[in-house]
Enzyme design. Structure first.
Site, PDB file in Angstrom:
ATOM      1  CG  HIS A 176      15.370  56.138  34.685  1.00 50.91           C
ATOM      2  ND1 HIS A 176      15.208  55.103  35.391  1.00 50.91           N
ATOM      3  CD2 HIS A 176      14.461  57.005  34.980  1.00 50.91           C
ATOM      4  CE1 HIS A 176      14.092  55.183  36.314  1.00 50.91           C
ATOM      5  NE2 HIS A 176      13.532  56.374  35.964  1.00 50.91           N
ATOM      6  CD  GLU A 177      13.175  60.277  33.193  1.00 51.25           C
ATOM      7  OE1 GLU A 177      12.412  60.427  32.905  1.00 51.25           O
ATOM      8  OE2 GLU A 177      13.662  60.352  34.392  1.00 51.25           O
ATOM      9  CG  HIS A 190      10.091  55.924  32.674  1.00 50.75           C
ATOM     10  ND1 HIS A 190       9.622  54.951  33.441  1.00 50.75           N
ATOM     11  CD2 HIS A 190      11.041  56.524  33.571  1.00 50.75           C
ATOM     12  CE1 HIS A 190       9.899  54.903  34.678  1.00 50.75           C
ATOM     13  NE2 HIS A 190      10.811  56.077  34.791  1.00 50.75           N
ATOM     14  CD  GLU A 199      10.665  55.372  38.259  1.00 46.01           C
ATOM     15  OE1 GLU A 199      11.893  55.634  38.093  1.00 46.01           O
ATOM     16  OE2 GLU A 199       9.732  55.922  37.729  1.00 46.01           O
TER      17      GLU A 199
END
Length: 273
Positions: free
Chosen positions: A136-137, A140, A197
């Site tokens: 997820h990070e 980003h 997100e």
């Protein structure tokens, strides 16, 4: 009015030239601050953060953070190269650090600078859980969400200035400023952040699967996140993040797609702990 039209025309011209392309979605994104300027600033801020906080090195957990991060970064490069984006990561400088802090969080700065707090490790529970967070990070960073948020903030300020130039009456201007502040935040900035997100959740499941981790573990992670929050969360429309239930439903739906994507790269077994 002439000043307003000139100001508006400048803003429109700026938007027309300040665009980038998301390599995962193919969509055009706003990029008022180029990565050539953004990355060095982010790297300097990251180094300052590390100097001012208790970075853990040499432990089993610290080494796991680095190992998982490297696997996810390799998966990202494999995906990008296979989809016609060779060289996309040339300016990224990946770094993964574990910081001694009870905060349940992890974050990534533009250009690939990642921090995990020790407080999130009990919820991650295992390496697959860490991979879900890491995916997820990293997503980003790959999708340039930091650049987009900065650009959106600049546009929000631009709109406020334009309105104040156009409105001459003090009372009307005061009403505009109040309404614009609330409306642009709830109606534009928060949904914009939630979309980032959601996008990172989707990209992250693909990356963790290509790296050899079971993507269904991402939904399990968010079930633990939900339990940890104790139901203390604002309504989704008032939040920068989708609700826990929305994320769990999405991640459950995307897991089979992520496994199918990973198989394109010869990955057929997935670590689930």
């Amino acid at each position: 009015m002439k000043r307003y039209k000139m100001f508006l025309g400048f803003g429109i011209a700026l938007l027309m030239v300040a665009c980038a392309t998301n390599p995962f979605t193919g969509k055009k994104t706003i990029a008022l601050v180029p990565n050539s300027q953004l990355f060095p600033t982010a790297f300097a801020q990251y180094d300052q953060f590390l100097n001012e906080n208790n970075v853990i090195t040499g432990t089993k957990d610290a080494e796991m953070i680095k190992r998982v991060g490297q696997k996810i970064a390799v998966a990202a490069e494999r995906y990008l190269n296979a989809n016609g984006h060779q060289g996309y990561l040339k300016d990224y400088k990946w770094e993964y650090n574990l910081v001694n802090d009870n905060t349940v969080n992890a974050w990534c700065m533009p250009g690939g600078k990642i921090v995990f707090y020790t407080g999130i490790l009990p919820i991650a529970q295992n390496e697959a859980g860490v991979a879900a967070i890491m995916g997820h990070e990293v997503a980003h960073a790959l999708a340039n969400h930091g650049q987009q948020r900065m650009s959106a903030g600049m546009l929000q300020q631009f709109g406020a200035v334009a309105g104040n130039i156009a409105i001459k009456d003090d009372q009307t201007r005061a009403i505009f400023n109040q309404a614009y502040g609330v409306g642009s935040q709830v109606g534009i900035m928060l949904p914009f952040s939630r979309s980032h997100e959601t996008e990172s959740d989707l990209i992250g499941t693909y990356l963790m699967a290509i790296a050899g981790y079971e993507p269904a573990e991402a939904a399990e992670l968010w079930k633990r996140m939900k339990s940890n929050s104790g139901g203390q969360a604002p309504p989704e429309f008032m939040s920068t993040h989708p609700s826990n239930d929305t994320r769990i439903a999405n991640l459950t739906k995307w897991a089979p797609q992520a496994r199918a994507e990973a198989k394109k790269y010869g990955v057929t077994t997935f670590r689930n702990k």
